[in-house]
Design a protein around this motif. Sequence first.
Motif, PDB file in Angstrom:
ATOM      1  N   UNK A  83      26.367 -19.295 -20.471  1.00 25.87           N
ATOM      2  CA  UNK A  83      27.164 -17.712 -20.717  1.00 25.87           C
ATOM      3  C   UNK A  83      26.823 -16.886 -22.025  1.00 25.87           C
ATOM      4  N   UNK A  84      27.136 -15.526 -21.769  1.00 29.53           N
ATOM      5  CA  UNK A  84      26.756 -15.327 -23.188  1.00 29.53           C
ATOM      6  C   UNK A  84      27.697 -14.558 -23.440  1.00 29.53           C
ATOM      7  N   UNK A  85      28.484 -14.823 -25.032  1.00 27.97           N
ATOM      8  CA  UNK A  85      29.051 -14.756 -25.735  1.00 27.97           C
ATOM      9  C   UNK A  85      29.096 -12.882 -25.887  1.00 27.97           C
ATOM     10  N   UNK A 207      23.302 -13.641 -20.107  1.00 27.74           N
ATOM     11  CA  UNK A 207      24.318 -14.214 -19.068  1.00 27.74           C
ATOM     12  C   UNK A 207      25.446 -13.703 -18.708  1.00 27.74           C
ATOM     13  N   UNK A 208      25.387 -13.442 -17.989  1.00 26.86           N
ATOM     14  CA  UNK A 208      27.904 -13.014 -18.033  1.00 26.86           C
ATOM     15  C   UNK A 208      27.717 -11.519 -17.578  1.00 26.86           C
ATOM     16  N   UNK A 227      23.454  -9.336 -15.713  1.00 30.98           N
ATOM     17  CA  UNK A 227      22.633 -10.213 -15.762  1.00 30.98           C
ATOM     18  C   UNK A 227      23.087 -11.693 -16.326  1.00 30.98           C
ATOM     19  N   UNK A 228      21.966 -12.279 -14.838  1.00 29.58           N
ATOM     20  CA  UNK A 228      21.934 -13.595 -15.009  1.00 29.58           C
ATOM     21  C   UNK A 228      21.061 -14.719 -15.944  1.00 29.58           C
ATOM     22  N   UNK A 229      20.134 -14.438 -16.952  1.00 28.35           N
ATOM     23  CA  UNK A 229      19.516 -14.869 -16.945  1.00 28.35           C
ATOM     24  C   UNK A 229      19.156 -14.390 -17.988  1.00 28.35           C
ATOM     25  N   UNK A 242      31.811  -5.339 -19.385  1.00 26.29           N
ATOM     26  CA  UNK A 242      32.694  -6.598 -18.424  1.00 26.29           C
ATOM     27  C   UNK A 242      31.660  -7.768 -18.222  1.00 26.29           C
ATOM     28  N   UNK A 243      32.460  -8.393 -17.492  1.00 26.29           N
ATOM     29  CA  UNK A 243      31.166  -9.620 -17.505  1.00 26.29           C
ATOM     30  C   UNK A 243      31.653 -10.529 -15.927  1.00 26.29           C
TER      31      UNK A 243
END
Length: 285
Positions: A83-85, A207-208, A227-229, A242-243
């Motif tokens: 998951x992306x920060x 991602x996320x 964004x899934x990837x 958001x996420x």
Amino acid sequence: MPTNEQRRAAAKRKLERQMVYRHERAKKRRIIAVVSTVVVVALVGGGVWFLATNDVFGNGDAAASETPTQESVDKAENIPTAMHQIAKRPTALPAKVNCEYTKGQEPAAKENTPPANGEQPTTGTVGVTLGTSIGDLKLNLDRSLAPCTVHNFVELAKQKYFDNTTCHRLTVTGIQVLQCGDPGGNGMGGPGYSFKDEVYPELTYGRGVLAMANSGPDTNGSQFFIVYGDASNLQAKYNVFGTVDEESLKKVDEVAKTGTISQQPGQGDGKPKTPVDIKSALVAN
């Protein structure tokens, strides 16, 4: 009876007229060629600009609006699982900010009432569940990132603006996102108004991440992307608000693995082969 000298003079004048005529014709041909070249370059350049700005990830979709000439199905590979920060703002926003939603020239793709202009809080989160044809997608909207964007999304969701719409775009190579939010389903529609960007240089995408699509500065409306990837190539031009949770992303992964319908093999950009239809958008109390 004209003399030889008169005939020679007449022939000379005729030759001069022919030379002028030929010169003018050649000049016109050169002008037409130059104009044609400029038009072609402008069209090609416009297409490149369109793809680079308007629908990476803008309000408009060339892949969806044109008839495919050599249709192919491109599938996502090497989807990252981490998951992306999201980068926080270097300086926190004040307790409230003023939000303005400006009516545009284009009509709304679906009837709605624009959010009221005025101050919005910059703290707290809002949960939204998208009930879709692939299952529920859980969103967590964060006002500290983009308060005007969160307010806009919540208002549209409450008005059922996203209900019975389809996610019109999936990209599987270079940038991996699922784009939704146009009731027309072709990537050209919006709510009939726009609002300003809420970006900052530190923004990155991965991602996320949940972000707004746009067609240039301050043109945010209703289209958004998940964004899934990988999306490390995106510049900090898209409001992150958001996420999306990990379980929801796994459902999007499966859609990406079945592929996107591209205009040309290897393009990796088009409508998802497995439709993602939004049936409802429910805001948590």
